[in-house]
Design an enzyme around this catalytic site. Structure first.
Site, short mmCIF file in Angstrom:
data_model
loop_
_atom_site.label_atom_id
_atom_site.label_comp_id
_atom_site.label_asym_id
_atom_site.label_seq_id
_atom_site.Cartn_x
_atom_site.Cartn_y
_atom_site.Cartn_z
N HIS A 325 77.49 9.14 31.97
CA HIS A 325 76.65 7.66 31.51
C HIS A 325 77.31 6.44 32.46
O HIS A 325 76.80 5.62 32.91
CB HIS A 325 76.91 7.29 30.18
CG HIS A 325 75.65 7.92 29.35
ND1 HIS A 325 75.86 9.45 28.90
CD2 HIS A 325 74.38 7.73 28.95
CE1 HIS A 325 74.82 9.71 28.45
NE2 HIS A 325 74.09 8.96 28.28
N GLY A 326 78.57 6.83 32.55
CA GLY A 326 79.24 5.52 33.22
C GLY A 326 80.70 5.74 33.59
O GLY A 326 81.42 6.67 33.03
#
Lengths: 477, 373
Positions: A325-326
């Site tokens: 996701h990041g």
């Protein structure tokens, strides 16, 4: 280009007209591909080169894997695909993060080191399209599919604009067969595709950006420390925002593709009605969770190598899912919490299954099932704190005040709080009522005028929504 | 070697994965009729809403956001040496009449002030723009004399740094999107934020009726204020209370902090001056109790006078100039639209002798040799 922009509406109208003109199927596919590159170039034209790179490398690697005579060569070609795709992802998405973490580790060890800040632009949707190309090469390597014989079809699989920047993460097996025969949506598909587009835009522009987002921002980005009420209201608001934002995008993507005659798999199935966490992940971002299951969890051994290894596999899969996701330890923590939940659920399930049947029947009572769903939602909300908070200390503070209270800026009975509580309750009830159903089945139950009035309401809300054109949250991933 | 995707295994697996998709669940029904009704009802509602508010004197209005700012900022670069740019906060937008500036100078000015924002990020950006060589007139209020806010505030969408970043992220698609949005906002009353059905219902709940807003938003980013339609007493009290609350939170910064800010800004001013451009600082008028509260928190002698001495560019305080001191701010901090043309003329006549270039007269002449230090 984002779905909630006027440029997209114009762009989509042009694409739809072109797609319905009497061109050959090949010309129509070329139109779609060119349109997809224009759609992507609207953010940063030079980054289209990365799409080309991923497309060309995986196309050739897949062909080479099939032609290779021995297992070692096949493995070598697969390694090239993994190196290129994960290398792109690693450099563009995690380069800065790795450097920061490395510098922090050196500082912790007492070594003074200052790296120049890397000036890396994150290409939008890179996590999505690299997963598409990776799954293709891995499927070919495993012999589960044969490589596409048409470069155009493969390029369209990678770049097709409805899914390009935020999914659903397509698989070759889902999409390539659809490219073989001409696709033109019938009236029913266009009608329902437009409904999905409007529902998606309503969720995004009205609910996520208009109602939930500002309250979540107020709590999570506010200068003042949040209290217990703030933390719960802000987190409920974020739970609503992220669902409406991402599900809104997915519905719009599925609807846009359907209007062009293409069918995408579902990405959400009313996740806030999930009963425990494995059920949550069968309902939330399904195309990612099934990707992680098929290409990470199962190859790691899944649940076939004993309980201890299963728990380790679950944790590892969710930690990597979090990192996907990041580039931040906060996302890793978020994934870790979900992994922990899954491990606990699995352990408890095993313990309860060995108990007396009488106890098992208690767990099937409607009130027990509903309680389990509410507990699941609240536990998922705790994970959203780590997903949304600006820093680890902010996140721990919020979790602490969620448990212990503390002086709040907001009151439970203030209009903002009541709005969020009411809408969260409405979201939960809707998910609960539709948990074994679908939007399509729900729509079928409405009479003609009911469908029309709901759509008019949504369209008017969209027309009156502030024109902030906030990007979808998942674009950054 | 056969390289086909249409083998039976592939098809079977595809069918297995996709057997519960939206396509298998399409709701049947008279969709054509549904869509005809939807389009008609939506258009009728919007047309009725539009005509009701137009008949009551409401006009379409642009949104003062980062898109409009970025579009305006582009003109500062394009104008190059022929640019007169206003930066600062709300006073720049409310107090100045840009048509008067154009009449007086022959140059179409660029309004880059941002409501409630510090001018420094914008000044830094203009200083770093090699094509920009114009005159910057900076409206600066006391609380913005100090170094910039901490970095974490940069992410907020209303900060000037966000506006600057937004400008640098513009491409042809953003410009096209802005063009479409601007066209709709300039032609449709239903896009005015305080005229949505939701805000209408909220007003009804408070037993109020929507009235035209006292601020107009023009395409050139000026926002003339009509205080005749405002309950001025309560408006003024509200502003003073808001300022007092703000001041209570933070103690006045030290002079050392002020000097730190000056040190941060001087290189930008010098960079502009080296390129033939210049910066002129102005403390716009304020009146009454608002001014008294400001003076208690930020005494002029302690802050402004130090700033004016050390900044290395002309800096004027409204009360030092009789022609500017004469203006009264109905809300304590901003001028009424009927005063803006007069005020703009007075301001230009005050700045002309101080300016390095003669751009503020009419047309462009060679820069005058002047040392501000």
């Amino acid at each position: 280009m984002i779905f909630n922009s006027l440029t997209f509406l114009l762009f989509f109208a042009i694409v739809l007209v072109l797609h319905n003109l009497p061109f050959s199927w090949t010309i129509k596919k070329i139109n779609l591909m060119v349109a997809s590159y224009i759609f992507y170039a609207a953010w940063n034209p030079p980054l289209v080169a990365l799409l080309w790179l991923a497309t060309i490398v995986d196309w050739h690697v897949a062909q080479a894997i099939v032609r290779a005579q021995d297992a070692a060569r096949k493995k070598f070609y697969l390694f090239i695909s993994l190196a290129v795709n994960l290398g792109l992802l690693g450099y563009f998405k995690y380069g800065g993060f790795l450097l920061e973490s490395f510098t922090a580790a050196l500082h912790a060890a007492g070594i003074e080191y200052h790296a120049a800040a890397p000036d890396i632009v994150l290409p939008i949707g890179i996590s999505f399209y690299t997963f598409v190309t990776l799954s293709y090469t891995i499927d070919v390597y495993r012999g589960e599919i044969k490589p596409s014989r048409s470069f155009l079809d493969f390029a369209l699989l990678v770049t097709f604009f409805p899914h390009l920047v935020a999914g659903p993460i397509l698989r070759a097996v889902d999409f390539l067969p659809q490219c073989e025969t001409p696709r033109r949506a019938n009236r029913q598909q266009i009608a329902w595709g437009l409904v999905l587009l409007i529902v998606g835009l309503f969720e995004k522009m009205v609910l996520a950006d208009g109602v939930f987002g500002p309250i979540a921002d107020q709590v999570y980005d506010g200068a003042q420390l949040a209290g217990g009420v703030d933390a719960w209201i802000g987190t409920f608001a974020f739970a609503g925002q992220i669902y409406c934002d991402f599900n809104g995008y997915s519905l719009a993507a599925i609807g846009v593709a359907l209007c062009l005659g293409f069918v995408f798999p579902d990405n959400f199935r009313f996740p806030y009605a999930a009963i425990w966490f494995s059920d949550f992940w069968r309902r939330w971002h399904i195309s990612l969770s099934s990707w992680l299951r098929d290409y990470l969890y199962i190859p790691l051994g899944g649940n076939r190598r004993g309980e201890g290894r299963t728990y380790a596999n679950l944790m590892l899969t969710m930690l990597i899912g979090g990192l996907w996701h990041g580039a931040s330890w906060m996302f890793v923590l978020w994934g870790g919490l979900h992994g922990f939940y899954l491990v606990v659920e699995r352990a408890l399930r095993a313990a309860f299954e060995s108990r007396k049947p009488k106890w098992q029947s208690v767990t099937q009572l409607p009130v027990a099932v509903m309680s389990a769903s509410v507990i699941t939602f609240l536990a998922v909300c705790v994970t959203w704190v780590f997903f949304r908070a600006r820093s680890l200390s902010d996140a721990f503070h919020l979790v602490k005040v969620m448990v212990s209270g503390g002086k709040s800026q907001m009151e439970w009975h203030s209009p903002d709080s009541l709005n969020i509580l009411g809408l969260t309750a409405a979201l939960l009830v809707t998910h609960w009522l539709l948990r074994n159903s679908s939007l399509e089945e729900a729509a079928s139950r409405f009479p003609f005028w009911g469908r029309a009035l709901i759509l008019v309401f949504m369209l008017l809300c969209i027309a009156f929504a502030p024109g902030d054109n906030r990007a979808f949250i998942y674009f950054q991933f | 070697m056969p390289l086909s995707t249409s083998n039976s295994d592939f098809q079977r697996r595809s069918e297995e994965r996709m057997h519960h998709t939206v396509n298998d669940r399409l709701p049947i029904g008279p969709w054509r009729r549904v869509w005809i009704v939807v389009v008609l009802l939506t258009l009728v509602f919007l047309a009725a809403w539009e005509s009701v508010w137009r008949s009551r004197g409401f006009k379409p209005e642009l949104t003062d956001d980062a898109d409009l700012w970025a579009w305006t900022r582009q003109r500062a670069t394009q104008n190059g040496t022929k640019a007169i740019v206003f930066i600062g906060s709300s006073r720049g937008q409310l107090d100045l009449n840009l048509q008067t500036v154009e009449q007086e100078t022959g140059i179409v000015p660029v309004q880059l002030a941002i409501n409630g924002a510090s001018p420094w990020p914008v000044l830094e950006d203009l200083a770093a723009d090699p094509q920009f060589r114009g005159t910057v007139i900076c409206d600066v209020e006391e609380r913005h004399l100090f170094p910039q806010a901490p970095d974490h505030e940069d992410d907020a969408v209303l900060t000037p740094r966000y506006y600057v970043r937004h400008f640098h992220g513009q491409n042809v698609f953003n410009c096209f999107e802005f063009g479409l949005k601007k066209t709709i906002e300039q032609s449709a009353v239903f896009r005015v934020p305080h005229l949505t059905p939701l805000s209408f219902m909220q007003k009804l709940a408070r037993k109020q009726r929507p009235r035209p807003f006292y601020l107009e938003m023009n395409a050139d980013r000026s926002r003339p204020a009509d205080y005749r339609i405002v309950d001025i007493e309560s408006h003024r009290k509200f502003r003073i209370l808001r300022m007092q609350t703000l001041f209570k939170k933070d103690a006045p910064p030290t002079v050392a902090k002020l000097r730190q800010g000056i040190g941060q800004m001087r290189p930008w001013i010098e960079a502009l001056q080296r390129r033939g451009g210049e910066v002129l600082f102005v403390r716009f008028p304020m009146s009454g109790q608002y001014r008294e509260v400001q003076e208690i928190q930020y005494p002029k002698r302690r802050y402004w006078d130090v700033f004016a001495r050390e900044i290395g560019a002309p800096a004027i305080y409204f009360s030092d100039v009789p022609v500017l001191k004469a203006f009264d701010c109905p809300d304590g901090s901003h001028l009424d639209k009927r005063d803006t043309a007069r005020f703009t003329k007075a301001l230009l006549s005050t700045l002309r002798p101080l300016a390095r270039s003669t751009m503020l007269n009419s047309g462009i002449l060679e820069p005058k040799e002047k040392n501000y230090d």
